[in-house]
Design a protein around this motif. Structure first.
Motif, mmCIF file in Angstrom:
data_model
loop_
_atom_site.group_PDB
_atom_site.id
_atom_site.type_symbol
_atom_site.label_atom_id
_atom_site.label_comp_id
_atom_site.label_asym_id
_atom_site.label_seq_id
_atom_site.Cartn_x
_atom_site.Cartn_y
_atom_site.Cartn_z
ATOM 1 N N ASN A 221 11.446 8.088 -33.832
ATOM 2 C CA ASN A 221 12.366 7.438 -32.902
ATOM 3 C C ASN A 221 12.602 5.969 -33.202
ATOM 4 O O ASN A 221 13.695 5.457 -32.970
ATOM 5 C CB ASN A 221 11.841 7.573 -31.467
ATOM 6 N N GLU A 222 11.579 5.284 -33.724
ATOM 7 C CA GLU A 222 11.730 3.851 -33.930
ATOM 8 C C GLU A 222 10.748 3.326 -34.968
ATOM 9 O O GLU A 222 9.759 3.977 -35.307
ATOM 10 C CB GLU A 222 11.547 3.091 -32.612
ATOM 11 N N ILE A 223 11.061 2.118 -35.457
ATOM 12 C CA ILE A 223 10.173 1.375 -36.352
ATOM 13 C C ILE A 223 10.023 -0.021 -35.755
ATOM 14 O O ILE A 223 11.008 -0.701 -35.470
ATOM 15 C CB ILE A 223 10.746 1.270 -37.778
ATOM 16 N N ARG A 224 8.766 -0.436 -35.575
ATOM 17 C CA ARG A 224 8.505 -1.746 -34.988
ATOM 18 C C ARG A 224 7.443 -2.477 -35.809
ATOM 19 O O ARG A 224 6.531 -1.858 -36.375
ATOM 20 C CB ARG A 224 8.016 -1.616 -33.546
ATOM 21 N N LEU A 225 7.584 -3.808 -35.852
ATOM 22 C CA LEU A 225 6.579 -4.632 -36.502
ATOM 23 C C LEU A 225 5.252 -4.459 -35.776
ATOM 24 O O LEU A 225 5.206 -4.425 -34.542
ATOM 25 C CB LEU A 225 7.029 -6.091 -36.490
ATOM 26 N N ALA A 226 4.149 -4.366 -36.552
ATOM 27 C CA ALA A 226 2.848 -4.075 -35.947
ATOM 28 C C ALA A 226 1.838 -5.183 -36.235
ATOM 29 O O ALA A 226 1.808 -6.186 -35.534
ATOM 30 C CB ALA A 226 2.332 -2.725 -36.430
ATOM 31 N N SER A 227 1.015 -5.023 -37.277
ATOM 32 C CA SER A 227 -0.126 -5.923 -37.489
ATOM 33 C C SER A 227 -0.002 -6.702 -38.794
ATOM 34 O O SER A 227 0.567 -6.232 -39.775
ATOM 35 C CB SER A 227 -1.423 -5.110 -37.530
#
Length: 236
Positions: A221-227
């Motif tokens: 569903n999505e790609i988000r910046l993480a660590s």
């Protein structure tokens, strides 16, 4: 960043001519999808890999489908190089990159250097200008190490040189590597695949260019910046 919905699952037959991929969708339909990735895609272009594609309703497009994700036993990999700037732009708007805060405002695709555009120009506290270049990372050859690039890139070398020029002019300059994978715990440079780029990294680092690396949380569903990931600089 939300991905086009719904994504369709398929099996990669072959990737060729850099921007084309033949895929068999679940149900048996054979399609040709646009592959928005000019790199070698080592380890991500093998026939038989499960993949996810999006479908466009735009009648003006030559290819209705776009290759979005590759599924490995270790997790999903985002291969669309159009997405990193969108992902980072959202993170900047949410103050999600602590190393860059505080940000008064920022602009995208600002002309600078010799016929170049910086991905983001940040106006920070005390009117400090920060030049932020974003690079997509999808290469990993094992042991949790993400690497960039997967082939020599003259454009990448040029960007490093221009960032160094901005430091010399009194500004802050950063190259941010965005790992569109969920199976890596550190980042390094593929010196064997791109020795010229590795040399340019060493030179830019010595001249004051900063380097950051973040990985992503990826779903269908999505790609988000993480660590933030630790960076291993090229050896001399």
């Amino acid at each position: 960043m939300r991905l086009p919905s719904p994504l369709l699952r398929g099996t990669l037959i072959k990737r060729y001519k850099r921007f084309l991929a033949d895929i068999t969708l679940e149900g048996g339909e054979l399609i040709t999808a646009h592959c928005a990735n000019p790199g070698a895609m080592l380890g991500l272009n093998m026939p038989g890999l499960p993949v996810f594609v999006s479908k466009s309703d735009n009648p003006k497009r030559k290819l209705q489908y776009s290759l979005e994700l590759v599924e490995l036993p270790t997790g999903l990999v985002g291969i669309n190089t159009n997405y990193p700037n969108k992902i980072v732009g959202e993170a900047l708007s949410e103050d999600a990159i602590s190393e860059l805060n505080p940000i008064e405002d920022f602009r995208a695709e600002v002309k600078y250097g010799e016929n170049s555009r910086i991905d983001f120009l940040l106006n920070q506290k005390a009117n400090q200008m920060t030049y932020l270049e974003v690079k997509n990372v999808h290469l990993a050859r094992g042991d949790g190490l993400a690497e960039f690039p997967d082939c020599e890139t003259e454009r990448g070398v040029k960007h490093l040189n221009e960032l160094a020029n901005m430091v010399a002019a009194g500004h802050r300059a950063i190259n941010l590597y965005l790992v569109q994978r969920t199976d890596c715990d550190r980042f390094g440079f593929a010196q064997d695949l791109a020795p010229k780029y590795a040399n340019a990294v060493r030179k830019a680092h010595d001249e004051g260019v900063e380097f950051l690396c973040y990985d992503c949380d990826i779903s269908r569903n999505e790609i988000r910046l993480a660590s933030r990931l630790p960076i291993l600089l090229p050896s001399s």
